[in-house]
Scaffold this active site. Structure first.
Site, PDB file in Angstrom:
ATOM      1  N   GLY A   9       0.820  -1.208   0.000  1.00 58.25           N
ATOM      2  CA  GLY A   9       0.000   0.000   0.000  1.00 58.25           C
ATOM      3  C   GLY A   9       0.849   1.252   0.000  1.00 58.25           C
ATOM      4  N   ALA A  10       1.881   1.258  -0.851  1.00 54.65           N
ATOM      5  CA  ALA A  10       2.874   2.340  -0.819  1.00 54.65           C
ATOM      6  C   ALA A  10       2.511   3.541  -1.686  1.00 54.65           C
ATOM      7  CB  ALA A  10       4.232   1.793  -1.252  1.00 54.65           C
ATOM      8  N   ASN A  87       1.128  -2.530   5.398  1.00 51.66           N
ATOM      9  CA  ASN A  87       0.378  -1.278   5.506  1.00 51.66           C
ATOM     10  C   ASN A  87      -0.942  -1.303   4.739  1.00 51.66           C
ATOM     11  OD1 ASN A  87       0.057   1.822   5.718  1.00 51.66           O
ATOM     12  ND2 ASN A  87       0.202   1.463   3.514  1.00 51.66           N
ATOM     13  N   SER A 140      -4.851  -0.378  14.264  1.00 56.38           N
ATOM     14  CA  SER A 140      -5.638   0.851  14.426  1.00 56.38           C
ATOM     15  C   SER A 140      -6.152   0.898  15.851  1.00 56.38           C
ATOM     16  CB  SER A 140      -6.819   0.845  13.454  1.00 56.38           C
ATOM     17  OG  SER A 140      -7.742   1.877  13.750  1.00 56.38           O
ATOM     18  N   TYR A 153     -15.196  -2.905  10.215  1.00 53.14           N
ATOM     19  CA  TYR A 153     -13.828  -2.370  10.177  1.00 53.14           C
ATOM     20  C   TYR A 153     -13.118  -2.653  11.488  1.00 53.14           C
ATOM     21  CZ  TYR A 153      -9.857   0.773  10.090  1.00 53.14           C
ATOM     22  OH  TYR A 153      -8.585   1.275  10.164  1.00 53.14           O
ATOM     23  N   PRO A 183      -2.499   3.299  15.106  1.00 51.54           N
ATOM     24  CA  PRO A 183      -2.718   4.752  15.111  1.00 51.54           C
ATOM     25  C   PRO A 183      -4.168   5.116  15.414  1.00 51.54           C
ATOM     26  CG  PRO A 183      -1.719   3.968  13.037  1.00 51.54           C
ATOM     27  CD  PRO A 183      -2.284   2.792  13.747  1.00 51.54           C
ATOM     28  N   GLY A 184      -4.314   6.304  16.003  1.00 51.01           N
ATOM     29  CA  GLY A 184      -5.630   6.930  16.106  1.00 51.01           C
ATOM     30  C   GLY A 184      -5.892   7.695  14.819  1.00 51.01           C
ATOM     31  N   PHE A 190      -7.587   7.973   4.052  1.00 51.25           N
ATOM     32  CA  PHE A 190      -8.410   6.994   4.765  1.00 51.25           C
ATOM     33  C   PHE A 190      -9.892   7.360   4.761  1.00 51.25           C
ATOM     34  CE2 PHE A 190     -10.496   5.553   8.671  1.00 51.25           C
ATOM     35  CZ  PHE A 190     -10.256   4.188   8.634  1.00 51.25           C
TER      36      PHE A 190
END
Length: 252
Positions: A9-10, A87, A140, A153, A183-184, A190
């Protein structure tokens, strides 16, 4: 090649930021994603700026056969991967479970869980053969907590959290490190992807506070990857200062 990072996912967001950070630190790169034109442009830029070698492979991690065949088709020198950044991932929709779009569910499950597994299955065996490696899985806050309308999700990111723990145990005898970073709120594509290209709705998600930027997460991933050989960070939660948990954000 002594140091190779493979980043899925770069083509945007955290994956693209990771490519920049690892190139800066002297890593040669294998970059994957669905958008070939973006991969080509990024590879040229990183080669010109950092003088590193970059291999690209365009495929959708949801497709098992394409994922495996494209990875295995890489020249042998590129299979000496020292860091894998899993990722590739996304969210689709924000509906209560009874109104959820089943196609959205399938997309999230196939990308966030099955895609991660397909890539990890191939690359972990390369690492075992090479006698070293580090797998870093993008989780996440949604993998630690569940929030309204996040249902599927959140379930996929809870699965990433569980898989990360399972990988850590299974790969322990082979000396392979495994880490999850959760991450938040991060302002990337996204929310735009979640809302099917609705830029205005996506923008409102981040109004009134300063979210994380992709580079904040990428720099933290680099910190994780750069620890000494005897140190493994199993799990890390990274949040904007304005966010306490999944549902509590102070908007000034």
């Amino acid at each position: 090649m002594s140091k190779i990072a493979l980043i899925t996912g770069a083509t945007a967001g955290i994956g693209e930021a990771c490519a920049h950070v690892f190139a800066r630190e002297g890593y040669n790169l294998v970059l994957t994603g669905r958008r070939l034109e973006r991969l080509e442009k990024l590879a040229k830029h990183l080669n010109d700026k950092y003088n590193v070698e970059v291999a690209i492979s365009s495929f959708d991690v949801r497709n098992r056969e394409d994922t495996i065949s494209n990875l295995e088709a890489l020249p042998e020198k590129w299979k000496k991967v020292t860091v894998l950044v899993n990722n590739a991932g996304l969210s689709q929709g924000l509906d209560p479970i009874q109104k959820g779009n089943i196609d959205d569910w399938e997309t999230m499950i196939d990308t966030n869980i099955k895609g991660l597994l397909y890539v990890s299955r191939v690359v972990s065996n390369w690492m075992i053969a090479n006698g070293k490696g580090h797998i870093i899985n993008l989780g996440s806050i949604a993998g630690k907590e569940v929030y309204a309308n996040g249902n599927v999700y959140c379930a996929t990111k809870h699965a990433v959290d569980a898989l990360n723990k399972g990988m850590r145990i299974d790969l322990l005898p082979h000396g392979i490190k495994v880490t999850a970073i959760h991450p938040g709120a991060v302002e990337t594509e996204f929310s735009e992807v979640r809302f099917k290209g609705d830029k205005e709705r996506a923008k409102k998600v981040y109004e009134g506070f300063e979210p994380l930027a992709a580079v904040d997460v990428a720099e933290t991933i680099w910190f994780i990857a750069s620890r000494p050989a005897h140190v493994n960070i199993n799990d890390m939660l990274i949040m904007p200062t304005a966010q306490a948990n999944a549902g509590t954000i102070f908007r000034g």
